[in-house]
Design a protein around this motif. Sequence first.
Motif, short mmCIF file in Angstrom:
data_model
loop_
_atom_site.label_atom_id
_atom_site.label_comp_id
_atom_site.label_asym_id
_atom_site.label_seq_id
_atom_site.Cartn_x
_atom_site.Cartn_y
_atom_site.Cartn_z
N ASP A 1 37.84 32.52 44.72
CA ASP A 1 38.38 33.05 45.98
C ASP A 1 39.85 33.41 45.84
O ASP A 1 40.30 34.44 46.35
CB ASP A 1 38.19 32.03 47.10
N GLU A 2 40.61 32.56 45.14
CA GLU A 2 42.03 32.83 44.96
C GLU A 2 42.24 34.05 44.06
O GLU A 2 43.08 34.91 44.34
CB GLU A 2 42.72 31.61 44.35
N LEU A 3 41.46 34.16 42.99
CA LEU A 3 41.57 35.30 42.10
C LEU A 3 41.13 36.59 42.78
O LEU A 3 41.66 37.67 42.50
CB LEU A 3 40.75 35.06 40.83
N GLU A 4 40.18 36.49 43.69
CA GLU A 4 39.76 37.66 44.46
C GLU A 4 40.87 38.10 45.40
O GLU A 4 41.13 39.31 45.57
CB GLU A 4 38.48 37.37 45.23
N ARG A 5 41.57 37.15 46.01
CA ARG A 5 42.70 37.49 46.89
C ARG A 5 43.80 38.20 46.12
O ARG A 5 44.50 39.07 46.64
CB ARG A 5 43.24 36.23 47.57
N GLU A 6 43.96 37.81 44.85
CA GLU A 6 44.98 38.44 44.01
C GLU A 6 44.54 39.80 43.48
O GLU A 6 45.34 40.52 42.88
CB GLU A 6 45.32 37.52 42.83
N ARG B 1 36.49 28.00 44.64
CA ARG B 1 37.86 28.02 45.16
C ARG B 1 38.76 28.85 44.24
O ARG B 1 39.60 29.63 44.72
CB ARG B 1 38.41 26.60 45.29
N ASP B 2 38.58 28.68 42.93
CA ASP B 2 39.36 29.48 41.98
C ASP B 2 39.02 30.96 42.11
O ASP B 2 39.91 31.83 42.09
CB ASP B 2 39.10 29.01 40.55
N ARG C 1 42.72 28.98 36.19
CA ARG C 1 42.42 30.27 36.83
C ARG C 1 42.69 31.42 35.89
O ARG C 1 41.94 32.39 35.84
CB ARG C 1 43.21 30.41 38.12
#
Length: 251
Positions: free
Chosen positions: A38-43, A35-36, A4
Amino acid sequence: MPRRREIAAHVLAEGSVSAADLAERFGVSVMTVYRDIDELEREGVLRRFRGGVTARPSGVFESNVAYRRNAMRREKEALAAEAVKLIEPGMSVMIDDSTTALELARLLPRIEPLTVVTNFREALNLLADERGLHLMALGGDYDPLHDSFLGVPCVEAVEALRVDLCFVSVSSVHGDHAFHQEQRIVAVKRAMIGAAGRSVLMIDHSKLGRTALHRLTPLSAFDLILVDDRTPPESLRTLDESGARYRLAPT
């Protein structure tokens, strides 16, 4: 997750990338890439759009040292190799909490004796066992996101010193000014520039022409600007128009 961080660094360098390109580059499925993403967008690091992803240049990426460390690594190493040529044994050198300056810190044990001043904990840890260096830590409020010491105590500690050379980096250069995304960083960097006989800005080409929230200082405040040789001609023209003295670091 290392992948990521590498995805974030790659997207920041390219500006925007398709999910399919990321899947091919990192050898994973498109579903895994999403999935990666989405997680980076949440961060708050990246922003997803239909079929791909783009960077948030003024988001968490600018603050989080874990992400910054892996971005534009080749360019940072080139800038450090050029910067170290300015340093002579016996000098006092101040470096900021940028990952660009961290690459310079890796080269400092070659030049001894030397006094090194910094607020960056990672640089302090890196240089702590080097007997030929006189290492001075700038205290203040510890900021885990930057892994450095900031705030009024840090500014006052800087202002009590006078060093030969200071090396800093910034979030962006736009027009004839340097900018930084975070207000609490601006005061420390301004103090560092003011505490040096000569100050040097180290900046890779991805930061030229970008925007950041806080105006730090005119480019004329720096005695020299180091940029990597992948800098586009239009960015170099802007530097020429600003009247700033700059040098290209070969990558």
